[in-house]
Design an enzyme around this catalytic site. Sequence first.
Site, short mmCIF file in Angstrom:
data_model
loop_
_atom_site.label_atom_id
_atom_site.label_comp_id
_atom_site.label_asym_id
_atom_site.label_seq_id
_atom_site.Cartn_x
_atom_site.Cartn_y
_atom_site.Cartn_z
N HIS A 53 -2.46 0.69 5.82
CA HIS A 53 -3.46 1.56 6.44
C HIS A 53 -4.46 0.64 7.13
O HIS A 53 -4.61 -0.53 6.73
CB HIS A 53 -4.19 2.40 5.38
CG HIS A 53 -3.27 3.37 4.69
ND1 HIS A 53 -3.07 3.38 3.33
CD2 HIS A 53 -2.52 4.37 5.20
CE1 HIS A 53 -2.22 4.36 3.02
NE2 HIS A 53 -1.87 4.97 4.14
N ASP A 56 -6.72 -0.83 4.64
CA ASP A 56 -6.14 -1.80 3.71
C ASP A 56 -6.42 -3.21 4.23
O ASP A 56 -6.36 -4.19 3.48
CB ASP A 56 -4.62 -1.64 3.60
CG ASP A 56 -4.20 -0.37 2.87
OD1 ASP A 56 -4.90 0.03 1.93
OD2 ASP A 56 -3.16 0.22 3.25
C1 GLO Z 1 1.68 10.97 2.11
C2 GLO Z 1 2.25 10.00 3.03
C3 GLO Z 1 1.45 8.71 3.07
C4 GLO Z 1 1.83 7.91 4.29
C5 GLO Z 1 0.98 6.69 4.47
C6 GLO Z 1 1.33 5.92 5.71
O1 GLO Z 1 2.23 11.98 1.81
O2 GLO Z 1 3.58 9.78 2.71
O3 GLO Z 1 1.67 7.98 1.91
O4 GLO Z 1 3.16 7.53 4.23
O5 GLO Z 1 -0.35 7.09 4.52
O6 GLO Z 1 1.32 6.71 6.83
#
Ligand code: GLO
Length: 347
Positions: A53, A56
């Site tokens: 993210h 992050d």
């Molecule tokens: C939630 C999502 C989330 C995304 C992450 C990256 O349901 O799966 O985990 O994959 O934020 O985009």
Amino acid sequence: MPFSTLEDFHFSAGPWNIHTGADPFGPEVRDDRDFAAKLKMLKDLGFDYVQFHDDDVVPDSASQAELEQIAGDMRKLLDSEGMTAEFVAPRIWEDPRTIDGAITSNDPAERAYGIRRGKRSVDIANILGCDRIVLWPAREGTYIREAKDAVAASQQLCDFANALLEYDPKIRLLGEMKPNEPMDLMYLPTTGHFLALVYKTVDPDRVGVLIESAHAILAGLDPADEMAYALWHGKLWGVHLNDQNGLKFDQDKAFGTANLRRAFNQVDVLVRNGYGQNGEIIGLDVKAMRTQKFDRAHMHLKNSKDVFLALADLALSIDRSEWQALRDARDYEGLDAFIMKQLMGRA
Ligand code: GLO
Ligand code: MG
């Protein structure tokens, strides 16, 4: 397109996949690890790529100069470990300005904030050396349908994509669609919805999808067929493999642990279509059980990767002529038994 080989597969996970076990009904049950420790853990498990993210890497409060400094340091850390960033995803669901959505909020100032987060993600991705931005539009929907104008929301989602595409001529955008949670009613709830939007953007060649197994299952769809459809469009640029035990909340169970056959069909469609040969990564989005103790709270990653590789090995070694003969004979009961025996190791 030739079949993938095992060498075509490179694995990724996000730092959020090694987590403290907090859930909506209870607090953390394990200590956190710092990012460097998580990175080392992933490396030791044979992962070469990391999903991020934006925050992050860089806190949202950082100035542009700080962003460059902090993201540059992260790049050095990745390089020193021999790891690569797979994508950056703007985390547009935690800030108070995103309560009603960062893209489809009724407040234009909040929509502007969403686009700013998207552009910062692009800046971070450029410094980390990756060209993929993942859009998981967590709060782009409603709890009650009357709260927003769904036609306007569709255009706002397109506007968001265009803003990022216009901001950087090289960046690619991958939509990761999910039908519910946290919102009740999501806009663009499936991969197919997003694929239709792709062709309305200013540069469809740079917009594709990342498919998460659990998200397809929650929409009542088969993840392998979802992947097949995106592959046919030439737009399956990422996956989030995991599993799901029924239509509950998004469980992010280890890959293949709820339904091995459904997992095999996902691996099979990837293998048969040369997934990985153009730099696509086998991304996982899995959570350890809350009951798992600290020192073993990474086994869900190892288990998922092991299951993927075992199923890929099966997809590469299975007797395709027997499979085809059963199809030709329209003996689908025979095919059913053939697949089950393979999965049970009783062929
Ligand atoms: C939630 C999502 C989330 C995304 C992450 C990256 O349901 O799966 O985990 O994959 O934020 O985009
Ligand atoms: Mg995901």
